[in-house]
Design an enzyme around this catalytic site. Sequence first.
Site, PDB file in Angstrom:
ATOM      1  N   LYS A  97      -5.069  -0.150  -8.807  1.00 17.37           N
ATOM      2  CA  LYS A  97      -5.058  -0.923  -7.529  1.00 17.37           C
ATOM      3  C   LYS A  97      -6.077  -2.063  -7.569  1.00 17.37           C
ATOM      4  O   LYS A  97      -7.078  -1.617  -8.174  1.00 17.37           O
ATOM      5  CB  LYS A  97      -5.356   0.265  -6.629  1.00 17.37           C
ATOM      6  CG  LYS A  97      -5.466  -0.401  -5.155  1.00 17.37           C
ATOM      7  CD  LYS A  97      -5.800   0.765  -4.007  1.00 17.37           C
ATOM      8  CE  LYS A  97      -5.711   0.605  -2.738  1.00 17.37           C
ATOM      9  NZ  LYS A  97      -6.070   1.509  -1.629  1.00 17.37           N
TER      10      LYS A  97
ATOM     11  N   SER B 177      -2.626   1.871   2.143  1.00 16.24           N
ATOM     12  CA  SER B 177      -2.960   0.695   1.367  1.00 16.24           C
ATOM     13  C   SER B 177      -2.368   0.592  -0.038  1.00 16.24           C
ATOM     14  O   SER B 177      -2.464  -0.682  -0.519  1.00 16.24           O
ATOM     15  CB  SER B 177      -4.382   0.140   1.750  1.00 16.24           C
ATOM     16  OG  SER B 177      -5.137   1.075   1.153  1.00 16.24           O
TER      17      SER B 177
ATOM     18  N   SER C  65      -4.035   6.421   2.426  1.00 12.29           N
ATOM     19  CA  SER C  65      -3.446   5.356   1.315  1.00 12.29           C
ATOM     20  C   SER C  65      -2.854   5.729  -0.023  1.00 12.29           C
ATOM     21  O   SER C  65      -2.434   4.881  -0.678  1.00 12.29           O
ATOM     22  CB  SER C  65      -4.506   4.326   1.305  1.00 12.29           C
ATOM     23  OG  SER C  65      -4.717   3.573   2.302  1.00 12.29           O
TER      24      SER C  65
END
Length: 489
Positions: A80, A155, A179
């Site tokens: 990420k 997210s 997330s």
Amino acid sequence: MSYNLTDLTLTQALSQLRSRQISAVDLTRAHLERIEKLNPHLKAFLTVTAERALQDAEAADRARAAGDDRPLLGIPLAIKDVLSTRGIETTCGSKILKGYKPVYDATIVKRLSEAGMVLLGKLNMDEFAMGSSTENSAYAITRNPWDTTRVPGGSSGGSAAAVSAGMAMGAIGTDTGGSIRQPGAFCGIPALKPSYGRASRYGLVAFGSSLDSPGPLARTVEDVARITGVIAGHDPLDSTSVKADVPDYVAGLEGGVKGLKIGIPKEYFIEGIQPEIDMAVLAAIEQLRGMGAEVVEISLPHTNYSLPVYYIIAPAEASANLARYDGIRFGPKVDKGEMWATYKATRGEGFGPEVKRRIMLGTYALSAGYFDAYYGKAQAVRTLIKRDFDLAFEQVDVIITPTTPKTAFPIGQNSDDPLQMYLEDVFTLPPSLAGICGLNVPCGFDFQGLPIGMQVLGKAFGEDTVLRVGHTYEQANQWHTHHPPVGLA
Ligand code: GLN
């Protein structure tokens, strides 16, 4: 070859690498080709580090030939874009960090590299990890591989979409209020939020410092366990990482669930949940009962306060953490000559609407006249939420709930309604506030063919138990063998 290298699980790939049936270079090339084919539409990756990946893969093959067998040697993974990667752009999905290349690796990136990872690239996310759909990225909207008109969750939506679509064998996400688990549920893959303090936050760009937990998303629970074993453990560079032994998570997977006590909190099976989710999670619990687990109804009475408490604490911490982005030290600067005007213009242009909303909420909650009424009160109630879990875990070994109240929603559906978006997190927020661990485990599909996930919660540092429960359930079912219908044509 009669099968597709990008359909393998991480565990299968490792065993084929060990037996020399495949090479890390072939495995990496297959993933890079898949990225090239699917990423223009799915937009899971913000940066593809193809050259670096091939170098890593060649090095892995050479090392293996020389007898090396590190835990992730030759395995293509992606990270990420909130985790610092030395010399590789790290944007956090924000314009304000465009072009920023950290000078060091986050501790968990370093540990993954030391374990032999092949780095494929950096994954899209909601700006500064604020969101539940990845629509808040300043760069692109990631699509859900199961239905590309829908969101992948957020997210860590890029992480979930990449793994579910076979573009990476596993990925690292971060979870502040859901997330990792929620995109795992939306994209139909296992995904673990480790306990707060289990994996180092050093080099992870901060959102809510008392909540942020990095963790893995992968194809199977065993794959998740392998990655967790590499990233878990104390880090002298992160004072909140805990000095606790890291068990051998893979070795612990096979114990079964006989005699294990599962708590079912009545506050999580409420009106408004999509009926197929309710049915799938209850059916999974019944199945675990059939395998020897004992099922107990429990209560977590302060559950209802989690949403308001989280949306005070997380924005408050975010407003402090994001004060550093002023155009002076990182990323682009909108130069207006004078200092305050420069700050204002840089932040005004650099941050998107959700981040601005959180900064305003947080600054308000922390301001002199309101601190006690908002932040102080929220912290007190957070203690009550944590106490609910402490009491529950005196009675049960794990708690099972749905991961989300609904399956993946259409792109655009919640974008103009922040409150509706915040409600997506009702089931994932309480465990984050309590600092415990939680694993999303796929447990079915809804009537539209979208994945459903259940959340297996364990006490702090009880990752071994939640992984065992998840693995036992997964192996008795076939959900992990289903792949999304992308890239078939
Ligand atoms: N969706 C939640 C939020 O917007 C949680 C995000 C996260 O876990 N990073 O804050």
